[in-house]
Design a protein around this motif. Sequence first.
Motif, mmCIF file in Angstrom:
data_model
loop_
_atom_site.group_PDB
_atom_site.id
_atom_site.type_symbol
_atom_site.label_atom_id
_atom_site.label_comp_id
_atom_site.label_asym_id
_atom_site.label_seq_id
_atom_site.Cartn_x
_atom_site.Cartn_y
_atom_site.Cartn_z
ATOM 1 N N GLU A 201 0.831 -1.205 0.000
ATOM 2 C CA GLU A 201 0.000 0.000 0.000
ATOM 3 C C GLU A 201 0.868 1.259 0.000
ATOM 4 O O GLU A 201 0.600 2.207 -0.740
ATOM 5 C CB GLU A 201 -0.943 0.017 1.211
ATOM 6 N N ARG A 202 1.904 1.260 0.817
ATOM 7 C CA ARG A 202 2.782 2.440 0.900
ATOM 8 C C ARG A 202 3.547 2.645 -0.400
ATOM 9 O O ARG A 202 3.668 3.777 -0.884
ATOM 10 C CB ARG A 202 3.741 2.308 2.080
ATOM 11 N N LEU A 203 4.062 1.553 -0.972
ATOM 12 C CA LEU A 203 4.760 1.676 -2.249
ATOM 13 C C LEU A 203 3.806 2.210 -3.313
ATOM 14 O O LEU A 203 4.155 3.116 -4.079
ATOM 15 C CB LEU A 203 5.358 0.332 -2.684
ATOM 16 N N ALA A 204 2.604 1.664 -3.348
ATOM 17 C CA ALA A 204 1.606 2.102 -4.331
ATOM 18 C C ALA A 204 1.326 3.592 -4.199
ATOM 19 O O ALA A 204 1.283 4.326 -5.190
ATOM 20 C CB ALA A 204 0.326 1.294 -4.158
ATOM 21 N N GLU A 205 1.158 4.031 -2.974
ATOM 22 C CA GLU A 205 0.889 5.448 -2.712
ATOM 23 C C GLU A 205 2.038 6.315 -3.210
ATOM 24 O O GLU A 205 1.826 7.362 -3.823
ATOM 25 C CB GLU A 205 0.682 5.635 -1.212
ATOM 26 N N GLN A 206 3.269 5.870 -2.958
ATOM 27 C CA GLN A 206 4.458 6.638 -3.332
ATOM 28 C C GLN A 206 4.652 6.732 -4.851
ATOM 29 O O GLN A 206 5.219 7.700 -5.339
ATOM 30 C CB GLN A 206 5.713 6.017 -2.706
ATOM 31 N N ILE A 207 4.180 5.701 -5.583
ATOM 32 C CA ILE A 207 4.395 5.705 -7.041
ATOM 33 C C ILE A 207 3.123 6.048 -7.817
ATOM 34 O O ILE A 207 3.143 6.095 -9.044
ATOM 35 C CB ILE A 207 4.998 4.371 -7.537
ATOM 36 N N GLY A 208 2.025 6.274 -7.095
ATOM 37 C CA GLY A 208 0.805 6.738 -7.744
ATOM 38 C C GLY A 208 -0.034 5.688 -8.433
ATOM 39 O O GLY A 208 -0.649 5.956 -9.465
ATOM 40 N N VAL A 209 -0.060 4.479 -7.862
ATOM 41 C CA VAL A 209 -0.910 3.407 -8.387
ATOM 42 C C VAL A 209 -1.649 2.752 -7.226
ATOM 43 O O VAL A 209 -1.421 3.086 -6.062
ATOM 44 C CB VAL A 209 -0.087 2.332 -9.159
ATOM 45 N N THR A 210 -2.519 1.797 -7.517
ATOM 46 C CA THR A 210 -3.210 1.046 -6.466
ATOM 47 C C THR A 210 -2.309 -0.075 -5.960
ATOM 48 O O THR A 210 -1.381 -0.502 -6.661
ATOM 49 C CB THR A 210 -4.516 0.424 -6.990
ATOM 50 N N PHE A 211 -2.612 -0.572 -4.759
ATOM 51 C CA PHE A 211 -1.795 -1.680 -4.249
ATOM 52 C C PHE A 211 -2.002 -2.932 -5.095
ATOM 53 O O PHE A 211 -1.121 -3.766 -5.208
ATOM 54 C CB PHE A 211 -2.047 -1.941 -2.759
ATOM 55 N N GLN A 212 -3.181 -3.049 -5.738
ATOM 56 C CA GLN A 212 -3.416 -4.196 -6.625
ATOM 57 C C GLN A 212 -2.464 -4.151 -7.823
ATOM 58 O O GLN A 212 -1.981 -5.190 -8.281
ATOM 59 C CB GLN A 212 -4.864 -4.229 -7.130
ATOM 60 N N GLN A 213 -2.176 -2.929 -8.283
ATOM 61 C CA GLN A 213 -1.230 -2.779 -9.388
ATOM 62 C C GLN A 213 0.167 -3.200 -8.944
ATOM 63 O O GLN A 213 0.881 -3.881 -9.675
ATOM 64 C CB GLN A 213 -1.216 -1.330 -9.890
ATOM 65 N N VAL A 214 0.559 -2.837 -7.720
ATOM 66 C CA VAL A 214 1.852 -3.257 -7.183
ATOM 67 C C VAL A 214 1.894 -4.787 -7.109
ATOM 68 O O VAL A 214 2.905 -5.402 -7.461
ATOM 69 C CB VAL A 214 2.139 -2.610 -5.806
ATOM 70 N N GLN A 215 0.804 -5.410 -6.675
ATOM 71 C CA GLN A 215 0.743 -6.877 -6.624
ATOM 72 C C GLN A 215 0.994 -7.464 -8.011
ATOM 73 O O GLN A 215 1.736 -8.435 -8.162
ATOM 74 C CB GLN A 215 -0.618 -7.351 -6.113
ATOM 75 N N LYS A 216 0.377 -6.881 -9.018
ATOM 76 C CA LYS A 216 0.546 -7.377 -10.390
ATOM 77 C C LYS A 216 1.978 -7.170 -10.873
ATOM 78 O O LYS A 216 2.525 -8.023 -11.567
ATOM 79 C CB LYS A 216 -0.452 -6.701 -11.328
ATOM 80 N N TYR A 217 2.587 -6.038 -10.508
ATOM 81 C CA TYR A 217 3.989 -5.826 -10.868
ATOM 82 C C TYR A 217 4.864 -6.886 -10.218
ATOM 83 O O TYR A 217 5.739 -7.464 -10.857
ATOM 84 C CB TYR A 217 4.479 -4.451 -10.396
ATOM 85 N N GLU A 218 4.639 -7.141 -8.929
ATOM 86 C CA GLU A 218 5.490 -8.075 -8.194
ATOM 87 C C GLU A 218 5.330 -9.508 -8.679
ATOM 88 O O GLU A 218 6.261 -10.297 -8.596
ATOM 89 C CB GLU A 218 5.209 -7.976 -6.693
ATOM 90 N N LYS A 219 4.170 -9.852 -9.199
ATOM 91 C CA LYS A 219 3.943 -11.201 -9.736
ATOM 92 C C LYS A 219 4.380 -11.319 -11.191
ATOM 93 O O LYS A 219 4.386 -12.410 -11.750
ATOM 94 C CB LYS A 219 2.468 -11.573 -9.616
ATOM 95 N N GLY A 220 4.708 -10.176 -11.810
ATOM 96 C CA GLY A 220 5.121 -10.190 -13.210
ATOM 97 C C GLY A 220 3.954 -10.225 -14.173
ATOM 98 O O GLY A 220 4.146 -10.413 -15.371
ATOM 99 N N ILE A 221 2.751 -10.053 -13.670
ATOM 100 C CA ILE A 221 1.560 -10.085 -14.525
ATOM 101 C C ILE A 221 1.506 -8.847 -15.403
ATOM 102 O O ILE A 221 1.176 -8.923 -16.584
ATOM 103 C CB ILE A 221 0.279 -10.218 -13.672
ATOM 104 N N ASN A 222 1.804 -7.684 -14.824
ATOM 105 C CA ASN A 222 1.837 -6.426 -15.580
ATOM 106 C C ASN A 222 3.267 -5.953 -15.736
ATOM 107 O O ASN A 222 4.055 -6.016 -14.789
ATOM 108 C CB ASN A 222 1.021 -5.341 -14.874
ATOM 109 N N ARG A 223 3.572 -5.466 -16.916
ATOM 110 C CA ARG A 223 4.907 -4.926 -17.177
ATOM 111 C C ARG A 223 5.019 -3.527 -16.601
ATOM 112 O O ARG A 223 4.039 -2.811 -16.475
ATOM 113 C CB ARG A 223 5.165 -4.881 -18.677
ATOM 114 N N ILE A 224 6.253 -3.164 -16.292
ATOM 115 C CA ILE A 224 6.527 -1.864 -15.694
ATOM 116 C C ILE A 224 7.253 -1.002 -16.719
ATOM 117 O O ILE A 224 8.301 -1.399 -17.235
ATOM 118 C CB ILE A 224 7.396 -2.011 -14.426
ATOM 119 N N GLY A 225 6.708 0.176 -16.980
ATOM 120 C CA GLY A 225 7.359 1.118 -17.885
ATOM 121 C C GLY A 225 8.626 1.680 -17.277
ATOM 122 O O GLY A 225 8.835 1.636 -16.054
#
Length: 145
Positions: free
Chosen positions: A29-53
């Motif tokens: 949640e804190r990382l998401a807040e700091q980078i301007g996305v939802t924590f669900q998006q951070v979960q997807k980044y960490e699982k490799g489901i969504n690519r990171i620009g």
Amino acid sequence: MNVKTPNAIDSYVGARIRTRRQLLGMSQERLAEQIGVTFQQVQKYEKGINRIGASRLQRIAEVLHTSPSFFFEQNESQPLSLPDNADPVAEFLRTKEGLVLNRAFLKIANPDIRETIIALVKAMAQAESGPALPSIADITRPPLE
């Protein structure tokens, strides 16, 4: 390639983000807040489901106090295409016990105490794998001040 299957590189980068975030004791949640996305998006980044620009990866690196290259670092025996050949130290640090032990150990400033803990853990590991238990004399203890 199946669209639903994470790319090996995306999974590796995501795992490195997760490891670094956990080492810092930061929530998703804190990382998401700091980078301007939802924590669900951070979960997807960490699982490799969504690519990171690139710009988002740069921001994640800033928030996690590291460089973007950290997320791609690997040893020669661990190619990105084979995530099952993970470094045992990195795997240990991904566990709750590994994180707790690492954080607690890093708070110990006295090098003699740190060496004593290492000797104790080695003796305990040897006792688990060998037939004879070590004696207390095998474990050196620094003098108390």
